[in-house]
Design an enzyme around this catalytic site. Sequence first.
Site, PDB file in Angstrom:
ATOM      1  N   VAL A  83       0.863  -1.175   0.000  1.00 12.49           N
ATOM      2  CA  VAL A  83       0.000   0.000   0.000  1.00 12.49           C
ATOM      3  C   VAL A  83       0.904   1.232   0.000  1.00 12.49           C
ATOM      4  O   VAL A  83       2.084   1.149   0.340  1.00 12.49           O
ATOM      5  CB  VAL A  83      -0.964   0.036   1.213  1.00 12.49           C
ATOM      6  N   SER A  84       0.324   2.371  -0.386  1.00  8.88           N
ATOM      7  CA  SER A  84       1.119   3.591  -0.546  1.00  8.88           C
ATOM      8  C   SER A  84       1.210   4.453   0.703  1.00  8.88           C
ATOM      9  O   SER A  84       2.155   5.203   0.856  1.00  8.88           O
ATOM     10  CB  SER A  84       0.544   4.438  -1.685  1.00  8.88           C
ATOM     11  N   THR A  85       0.222   4.363   1.574  1.00 11.43           N
ATOM     12  CA  THR A  85       0.231   5.226   2.756  1.00 11.43           C
ATOM     13  C   THR A  85      -0.121   4.437   4.011  1.00 11.43           C
ATOM     14  O   THR A  85      -0.709   3.359   3.934  1.00 11.43           O
ATOM     15  CB  THR A  85      -0.794   6.375   2.616  1.00 11.43           C
ATOM     16  N   GLN A 101      -3.814   3.467   4.475  1.00 11.15           N
ATOM     17  CA  GLN A 101      -4.380   2.325   3.758  1.00 11.15           C
ATOM     18  C   GLN A 101      -4.114   1.040   4.526  1.00 11.15           C
ATOM     19  O   GLN A 101      -3.203   0.955   5.336  1.00 11.15           O
ATOM     20  CB  GLN A 101      -3.785   2.234   2.354  1.00 11.15           C
TER      21      GLN A 101
END
Length: 64
Positions: free
Chosen positions: A8-10, A13
């Site tokens: 996931v990017s952040t 998330q």
Amino acid sequence: MLIGYARVSTQDQTLDLQSDALQKAGCTKIFTDTANGAKAERTGLQEALAFVEQRWSFQATTPS
């Protein structure tokens, strides 16, 4: 053995959906990353590749 990788990017998330899908697909070992940006260090991916390299062999033939 089936190996899985989820990212996931952040931090906001969650990896839950990806992890569940990988488990349902039969993955017995899952590596994960939370990384933002294309140049972010992906430690989980590097660990997954090292894990596979230690346990599997790859063979290729020369194309004619």
